[in-house]
Design a protein around this motif. Structure first.
Motif, short mmCIF file in Angstrom:
data_model
loop_
_atom_site.label_atom_id
_atom_site.label_comp_id
_atom_site.label_asym_id
_atom_site.label_seq_id
_atom_site.Cartn_x
_atom_site.Cartn_y
_atom_site.Cartn_z
N GLU A 35 0.84 -1.21 0.00
CA GLU A 35 0.00 0.00 0.00
C GLU A 35 0.87 1.26 0.00
O GLU A 35 0.53 2.27 -0.62
N TYR A 36 2.00 1.19 0.67
CA TYR A 36 2.94 2.31 0.68
C TYR A 36 3.41 2.63 -0.74
O TYR A 36 3.55 3.81 -1.12
N LEU A 37 3.61 1.61 -1.56
CA LEU A 37 4.05 1.84 -2.94
C LEU A 37 2.99 2.57 -3.75
O LEU A 37 3.30 3.25 -4.73
N TYR A 38 1.73 2.45 -3.36
CA TYR A 38 0.63 3.14 -4.05
C TYR A 38 0.36 4.53 -3.47
O TYR A 38 -0.21 5.38 -4.15
N THR A 39 0.73 4.76 -2.23
CA THR A 39 0.30 5.99 -1.54
C THR A 39 1.41 6.86 -0.97
O THR A 39 1.17 8.01 -0.62
N ASP A 40 2.62 6.28 -0.83
CA ASP A 40 3.72 7.01 -0.19
C ASP A 40 3.53 7.18 1.30
O ASP A 40 4.22 7.97 1.93
N ASN A 41 2.56 6.48 1.87
CA ASN A 41 2.31 6.60 3.29
C ASN A 41 2.14 5.22 3.92
O ASN A 41 1.82 4.24 3.25
N ILE A 42 2.35 5.18 5.24
CA ILE A 42 2.19 3.92 5.97
C ILE A 42 0.79 3.85 6.56
O ILE A 42 0.34 4.78 7.22
N SER A 43 0.12 2.74 6.31
CA SER A 43 -1.19 2.51 6.90
C SER A 43 -1.06 1.33 7.86
O SER A 43 -1.39 0.20 7.54
N LEU A 44 -0.52 1.62 9.03
CA LEU A 44 -0.21 0.58 9.99
C LEU A 44 -0.10 1.19 11.38
O LEU A 44 0.46 2.27 11.53
N PRO A 45 -0.63 0.53 12.40
CA PRO A 45 -0.46 1.06 13.76
C PRO A 45 1.02 1.14 14.10
O PRO A 45 1.80 0.25 13.72
N PRO A 46 1.45 2.19 14.80
CA PRO A 46 2.87 2.37 15.10
C PRO A 46 3.51 1.18 15.80
O PRO A 46 4.64 0.81 15.50
N GLU A 47 2.76 0.54 16.70
CA GLU A 47 3.37 -0.56 17.45
C GLU A 47 3.63 -1.80 16.58
O GLU A 47 4.38 -2.70 16.96
N ASP A 48 3.00 -1.84 15.39
CA ASP A 48 3.22 -2.97 14.47
C ASP A 48 4.21 -2.63 13.37
O ASP A 48 4.43 -3.43 12.46
N ALA A 49 4.80 -1.45 13.46
CA ALA A 49 5.67 -0.99 12.38
C ALA A 49 7.07 -1.59 12.43
O ALA A 49 7.84 -1.41 11.49
N ILE A 50 7.40 -2.31 13.50
CA ILE A 50 8.74 -2.90 13.59
C ILE A 50 8.93 -3.94 12.49
O ILE A 50 9.98 -4.01 11.85
N GLY A 51 7.88 -4.73 12.23
CA GLY A 51 7.95 -5.71 11.16
C GLY A 51 8.16 -5.05 9.81
O GLY A 51 8.88 -5.58 8.95
N LEU A 52 7.53 -3.89 9.63
CA LEU A 52 7.69 -3.16 8.37
C LEU A 52 9.09 -2.57 8.27
O LEU A 52 9.65 -2.47 7.17
N LEU A 53 9.66 -2.21 9.41
CA LEU A 53 11.04 -1.72 9.43
C LEU A 53 11.98 -2.83 8.98
O LEU A 53 12.93 -2.61 8.22
#
Length: 552
Positions: free
Chosen positions: A447-465
């Motif tokens: 979704e980030y590739l389509y929007t340039d933004n993260i759509s994810l709760p901050p506490e779950d963003a470690i996996g995205l990191l």
């Protein structure tokens, strides 16, 4: 913002996402000085507005909830608040709330005439000449419905002269009332008209489609494109080739063979727009408001050259000597009185709509029509891409993650991500199975590739990191770090510090470390600290010691 035609014919757990403008835009009213009295919160709610009065010091506006408010100097009770007290605080007009205003016009007194979406007519304000249509000459301090002769009619357009009023019904009939010293109500006499009376004579069997009023004259366009005029003609504003007043409607013979779509009246001049996008003007010209290149009055219609492009909108207002037009290419021109100066030929402005001409150049700064927000169905490129994410109807590739599909478009992935550019180049598969990351994380990445933004709760963003590090997506890595910072607390500070070290996110590591030092007593009592990796704990204590965390 461009207004529409007044005729009936806006911390932890928080998901970070792209916010697009809704289909209903906020109305841009900031160019009118009177709106400086409103707060930003109030301005954001405005969906319709009209600025009027001898100095542009009165305003009526409607909100997204169809509540109607007024503020200003309240001359002759024109705000409709029940008194003649001025106000710098918006006052609600309960009578009109929920009515959905379809069209509004105002006179010089001032008096105000509106029609609702249901076709009802309400008037209030100055009434010395019976311009409110209620049969009296008492000023109207609150909005009252005009029912005489209109009770079974649906009114779709209203127009006011200085002290007379006119309406157009859905079946093409024209009614007028008020001041009639020059025949402007079209009754054949010069006696004031206290209640609405149908304008007949040459209009008897005609279907009108548009009306307009100058200070003391009236106009109607009928369905075959003919223009009928009546009232004061001292400046040639009726376009009949003379300067004599006209007590009943008369067709403009000079426009024979020309099909007019709309008419607009200034103080004492007239503009018409033809079905071919041509513009004609006549009447008073002391400020160059005809756009003919001189200041001589003109009693016959004269062509006005605005641009090589078609004209799609004309604008004038009976309280000013300014003219404006918009072309099919979106260019807005103005001429006539411009803050004390005379502009005798159409002048290209930097505006996107004709309304701004009257806000910035006209004296007084009024609106020439009811400003109104219209739905905007146009999507930007960014909005279109966002809309297509995970759309099975247009996608040509699916990722299977944790038993769930995510629908994407190969070409976009290759354009947006170096990893996919190499992976998908010689890959004709329609489905790619992904097991390295969770569904939530991988979906957020795509979704980030389509929007340039993260759509994810901050506490779950470690996996995205972790994913961003793996795919070498440095911008996404930075966004993840910013998102994780928003979620840090004493309980998770050590876990976030560990993740930052693991994924070599130096900025995040330093941030988490500083947070731990600033909340050292509480952090060292958490489960996360007790279960801390031995090497990480040793490095943490060493670094904390160097910054003086253990000093007495």
């Amino acid at each position: 913002m461009e207004a529409e035609s007044p005729v009936s014919h806006g911390v932890t757990g928080k998901v970070i996402h792209t916010t697009f403008l809704s289909a209903l835009k906020m109305l841009d009213v900031g160019k009118w000085p009177i709106f400086a009295l409103c707060s930003q919160e109030e301005l954001k709610l405005i969906r319709q507005a009209c600025v009027f009065g001898s100095a542009g010091n009165e305003v009526l506006y409607a909100t997204e909830n169809d509540e109607v408010f007024v503020l200003g100097t309240n001359c002759s009770g024109c705000l409709g608040t029940g008194d003649i007290q001025s106000t710098i605080e918006p006052q609600k007009l309960d009578t009109l709330c929920g009515k959905k205003i379809a069209c509004l016009s105002y006179g010089s007194g001032p008096h105000v005439v509106i029609t609702t979406a249901e076709g009802e007519v309400y008037t209030w304000g100055h009434n010395a000449y019976s311009q409110l249509g209620n049969g009296t000459t008492n000023h109207g301090l609150v909005p009252c419905q005009v029912s005489t002769n209109l009770i079974n009619k649906k009114v779709i357009e209203v127009a006011c002269g200085s002290h007379h009023s006119m309406v157009l019904t859905s079946d093409g009939e024209v009614y007028a009332w008020g001041y009639n010293n020059s025949g402007q109500v079209g009754s054949g006499s010069t006696a004031n008209q206290p209640i609405p009376r149908r304008v007949t004579s040459c209009l008897q069997n005609k279907i009108a489609v548009n009306i307009a009023c100058g200070q003391m004259c009236s106009m109607a366009v009928v369905e075959n494109g003919e223009v009928y005029v009546w009232g004061y003609n001292g400046n040639g504003q009726l376009g009949l080739g003379s300067s004599g007043n006209q007590p009943t409607p008369c067709r403009i013979a000079a426009l024979q063979g020309i099909r007019v779509q709309r008419v607009a009246c200034g103080y004492a001049h007239t503009l018409v727009l033809t079905d071919e996008g041509q513009l004609y003007a006549w009447g008073a010209n002391s400020y160059g408001q005809l756009g003919t290149g001189n200041k001589s009055n003109q009693s016959y219609p004269a062509p006005v050259t605005v641009d090589k492009d078609r004209v799609i909108e004309i604008a004038a207002c009976h309280s000013v000597h300014t003219s404006a037009a918009k072309t099919q290419g979106g260019h807005v021109y103005m001429w006539g009185q411009c803050r004390g100066q005379s502009v005798i030929l159409p002048h290209l402005t930097h505006f996107a709509c004709t309304d701004d001409v009257f806000a910035c150049f006209a004296t007084p700064a009024v609106t020439w029509r009811l400003l109104s927000v219209e739905p905007d169905d146009h999507l930007t490129v960014a909005q279109s891409l966002k809309k297509e994410f995970d759309n099975p109807d247009t996608a040509d590739l699916k990722f299977l993650v944790d038993g769930k599909y995510i629908h994407v478009h190969k070409v976009l992935l290759k354009i947006r991500c170096e990893h996919f550019r190499s992976v998908l180049n010689n890959n004709d598969d329609d489905v790619i199975e992904m097991s390295e990351f969770s569904y939530q994380v991988y979906r957020a990445f795509l979704e980030y590739l389509y929007t340039d933004n993260i759509s994810l709760p901050p506490e779950d963003a470690i996996g995205l990191l972790d994913l961003a590090t793996f795919y070498r997506e440095n911008r996404l890595k930075k966004l993840c770090q910013q998102t994780i910072k928003q979620s840090i607390c004493e309980e998770n500070a050590i876990a976030l510090l560990s993740a930052a070290v693991k994924y070599e996110a130096e900025d995040l590591e330093e941030f988490c470390f500083r947070f731990c030092i600033n909340h050292l007593t509480v952090v060292t009592q958490t489960t996360g600290f007790a279960e801390m990796d031995h090497d990480l704990l040793k490095n943490f204590i060493s670094k904390a010691s160097r910054v003086g965390a253990f000093k007495n």
